[in-house]
Scaffold this motif. Structure first.
Motif, PDB file in Angstrom:
ATOM      1  N   GLU A  56       0.838  -1.199   0.000  1.00  0.00           N
ATOM      2  CA  GLU A  56       0.000   0.000   0.000  1.00  0.00           C
ATOM      3  C   GLU A  56       0.874   1.249   0.000  1.00  0.00           C
ATOM      4  O   GLU A  56       0.601   2.215  -0.752  1.00  0.00           O
ATOM      5  CB  GLU A  56      -0.942   0.025   1.198  1.00  0.00           C
ATOM      6  CG  GLU A  56      -1.847   1.263   1.201  1.00  0.00           C
ATOM      7  CD  GLU A  56      -2.854   1.292   2.340  1.00  0.00           C
ATOM      8  OE1 GLU A  56      -3.549   2.319   2.483  1.00  0.00           O
ATOM      9  OE2 GLU A  56      -2.941   0.300   3.092  1.00  0.00           O
ATOM     10  N   ASP A  57       1.932   1.241   0.805  1.00  0.00           N
ATOM     11  CA  ASP A  57       2.852   2.388   0.811  1.00  0.00           C
ATOM     12  C   ASP A  57       3.505   2.550  -0.553  1.00  0.00           C
ATOM     13  O   ASP A  57       3.699   3.678  -1.034  1.00  0.00           O
ATOM     14  CB  ASP A  57       3.922   2.203   1.888  1.00  0.00           C
ATOM     15  CG  ASP A  57       3.366   2.348   3.299  1.00  0.00           C
ATOM     16  OD1 ASP A  57       2.279   2.927   3.464  1.00  0.00           O
ATOM     17  OD2 ASP A  57       4.030   1.859   4.242  1.00  0.00           O
ATOM     18  N   ALA A  58       3.865   1.418  -1.180  1.00  0.00           N
ATOM     19  CA  ALA A  58       4.490   1.489  -2.507  1.00  0.00           C
ATOM     20  C   ALA A  58       3.527   2.074  -3.532  1.00  0.00           C
ATOM     21  O   ALA A  58       3.924   2.864  -4.403  1.00  0.00           O
ATOM     22  CB  ALA A  58       4.943   0.096  -2.942  1.00  0.00           C
ATOM     23  N   LEU A  74      -7.711   4.253  -4.807  1.00  0.00           N
ATOM     24  CA  LEU A  74      -7.079   3.352  -3.849  1.00  0.00           C
ATOM     25  C   LEU A  74      -7.945   3.093  -2.621  1.00  0.00           C
ATOM     26  O   LEU A  74      -8.149   1.942  -2.212  1.00  0.00           O
ATOM     27  CB  LEU A  74      -5.727   3.926  -3.407  1.00  0.00           C
ATOM     28  CG  LEU A  74      -4.533   3.695  -4.329  1.00  0.00           C
ATOM     29  CD1 LEU A  74      -3.346   4.522  -3.867  1.00  0.00           C
ATOM     30  CD2 LEU A  74      -4.165   2.212  -4.357  1.00  0.00           C
ATOM     31  N   ASP A  75      -8.459   4.144  -2.025  1.00  0.00           N
ATOM     32  CA  ASP A  75      -9.226   3.975  -0.792  1.00  0.00           C
ATOM     33  C   ASP A  75     -10.591   3.348  -1.029  1.00  0.00           C
ATOM     34  O   ASP A  75     -11.237   2.894  -0.075  1.00  0.00           O
ATOM     35  CB  ASP A  75      -9.405   5.330  -0.093  1.00  0.00           C
ATOM     36  CG  ASP A  75      -8.092   5.876   0.451  1.00  0.00           C
ATOM     37  OD1 ASP A  75      -7.207   5.058   0.772  1.00  0.00           O
ATOM     38  OD2 ASP A  75      -7.948   7.107   0.536  1.00  0.00           O
ATOM     39  N   GLN A  76     -11.037   3.304  -2.269  1.00  0.00           N
ATOM     40  CA  GLN A  76     -12.366   2.764  -2.567  1.00  0.00           C
ATOM     41  C   GLN A  76     -12.338   1.301  -2.975  1.00  0.00           C
ATOM     42  O   GLN A  76     -13.379   0.640  -2.963  1.00  0.00           O
ATOM     43  CB  GLN A  76     -13.014   3.600  -3.677  1.00  0.00           C
ATOM     44  CG  GLN A  76     -13.260   5.051  -3.265  1.00  0.00           C
ATOM     45  CD  GLN A  76     -13.639   5.929  -4.451  1.00  0.00           C
ATOM     46  OE1 GLN A  76     -12.941   5.957  -5.471  1.00  0.00           O
ATOM     47  NE2 GLN A  76     -14.744   6.644  -4.327  1.00  0.00           N
ATOM     48  N   ASP A  77     -11.158   0.793  -3.351  1.00  0.00           N
ATOM     49  CA  ASP A  77     -11.050  -0.623  -3.738  1.00  0.00           C
ATOM     50  C   ASP A  77      -9.592  -1.072  -3.611  1.00  0.00           C
ATOM     51  O   ASP A  77      -8.995  -1.582  -4.555  1.00  0.00           O
ATOM     52  CB  ASP A  77     -11.546  -0.827  -5.169  1.00  0.00           C
ATOM     53  CG  ASP A  77     -11.999  -2.267  -5.422  1.00  0.00           C
ATOM     54  OD1 ASP A  77     -11.785  -3.123  -4.543  1.00  0.00           O
ATOM     55  OD2 ASP A  77     -12.568  -2.532  -6.502  1.00  0.00           O
ATOM     56  N   LEU A  78      -9.041  -0.918  -2.411  1.00  0.00           N
ATOM     57  CA  LEU A  78      -7.620  -1.212  -2.202  1.00  0.00           C
ATOM     58  C   LEU A  78      -7.247  -2.645  -2.610  1.00  0.00           C
ATOM     59  O   LEU A  78      -6.158  -2.849  -3.183  1.00  0.00           O
ATOM     60  CB  LEU A  78      -7.250  -0.949  -0.747  1.00  0.00           C
ATOM     61  CG  LEU A  78      -5.778  -1.129  -0.377  1.00  0.00           C
ATOM     62  CD1 LEU A  78      -4.885  -0.202  -1.193  1.00  0.00           C
ATOM     63  CD2 LEU A  78      -5.569  -0.898   1.123  1.00  0.00           C
TER      64      LEU A  78
END
Length: 359
Positions: A317-319, A338-342
């Protein structure tokens, strides 16, 4: 059928490699946004009359929701004078003649004429174009500096220029080059088939890893077989027959409203479970929790045909967030960030991480 309009260019909104986004006034219909490919139609300027194909606007398409400039009728571009007899978008009003890397007039013809092996090259196959940035993020986080080439078949957009992310990824140094295959065009190299596209990526462009995924704007019909991502299974077969190392990236979602795409999408289960006849590595992300258990259970259906490889997602996730910031590319799939379908992005990044482990 095609919807035609004439309009007048009011201004340029933005540009990216190979494409210009315009504001165009269309009679009594007001202004619309339009896309022009200068290599095909010339460069539109404010005040120019343009002939538009407005079919995508009329259909309300998301990814392809532009009017497309078909011609500048009062100022045609010069005739091309270069070599090449590979015709793409053939037998349509916009067919274009290009130089294929594999054709006889190409300086690469001798290299590719009898070429028959990728020499174990990892080939990551994905369904959607939106998987390209997260795959690169996962790969390059673990193996910085890897030379990656994108091979684009013709299941989605035909012009590679339609993709803003290709230009951004190349500009940031995350992607070395693009090869467009079949009826797709506009890559750094053109090729007739996915097979010669893969060989050109390896033998001409020096790829250490290849990513194969359709361009933007995939087509689905809500049926088992009627979706353009079927080509992902065909790409696995092409990579294997050429002695590559296929890596089948799963399409996973927790945020899609369509049940057939929640967990492991039926696109992946069909393309890899039925179309892909050759064995591939299938990275299965260790997402944890109830959803991670569901993804692992869904992927298990592919275990008889392929090698299921558990891949940890620690640090990915950080990458992904770092890549989005550093490369200037937006991580987005079907309008979800990203925050909607990580899980979607972590799964693609996990495929990149696994490919890095093969080098």
């Amino acid at each position: 059928m095609i919807r035609w309009r004439k309009g007048t260019v009011e201004g340029v909104r933005r540009e990216w490699p190979g494409a210009i986004e315009l504001d165009v006034a269309v009679g009594g219909d007001g202004a619309c946004r339009a896309l022009a490919y200068p290599a095909l139609v010339g460069r539109p300027e404010p005040g120019d009359t343009v002939l538009l194909n407005t079919t995508a606007l009329a259909m309300g398409l998301g990814t392809g929701g532009y009017a497309i400039v078909v011609a500048l009728p009062d100022r045609l571009p010069p005739d091309p004078d270069g070599p090449g007899h590979l015709v793409k978008a053939r037998y349509t009003p916009l067919q274009a003649t290009l130089l294929g890397a594999d054709e006889q007039d190409s300086p690469h013809h001798e290299v590719l004429r009898d070429a028959d092996s990728l020499g174990g090259l990892p080939v990551i196959v994905a369904d959607l174009h939106s998987a390209l940035p997260p795959i690169l993020a996962g790969l390059l986080a673990d193996r910085p500096g890897t030379r990656v080439v994108y091979v684009m078949p013709d299941g989605g957009a035909l012009p590679a220029w339609f993709s803003m992310s290709i230009g951004q990824l190349k500009g940031a140094g995350a992607l070395a080059a693009t090869v467009t295959t079949g009826q797709a065009f506009g890559g750094d190299l053109e090729a007739v088939t996915v097979h010669t596209g893969l060989l050109a990526a390896r033998l001409v462009l020096g790829a250490e890893v290849v990513v194969v995924a359709q361009g933007p704007g995939n087509l689905g019909t809500g049926t088992k077989w009627g979706f353009s991502g079927v080509s992902a299974g065909e790409a696995v077969n092409a990579a294997a027959v050429l002695s590559g190392r296929p890596v089948a990236s799963l399409r996973v979602s927790e945020g899609d409203l369509r049940e057939r795409h929640v967990g492991v999408s039926h696109h992946s289960l069909t393309a890899y479970g039925r179309v892909a006849l050759a064995r591939a590595d299938v990275p299965v992300p260790e997402l944890g929790g109830t959803f991670g258990t569901r993804v692992a259970a869904d992927a298990a259906a592919l275990g008889d045909r392929h090698a299921l490889v558990p891949v940890g997602v620690e640090g990915l996730e950080d990458a992904l967030r770092a890549a989005e910031k550093e490369w200037g590319v937006r991580m987005s799939t079907m309008g979800r960030r990203l925050d909607q379908d990580l899980p979607y992005f972590l799964t693609a990044a996990a495929a990149g991480r696994h490919a890095a482990s093969l080098l």
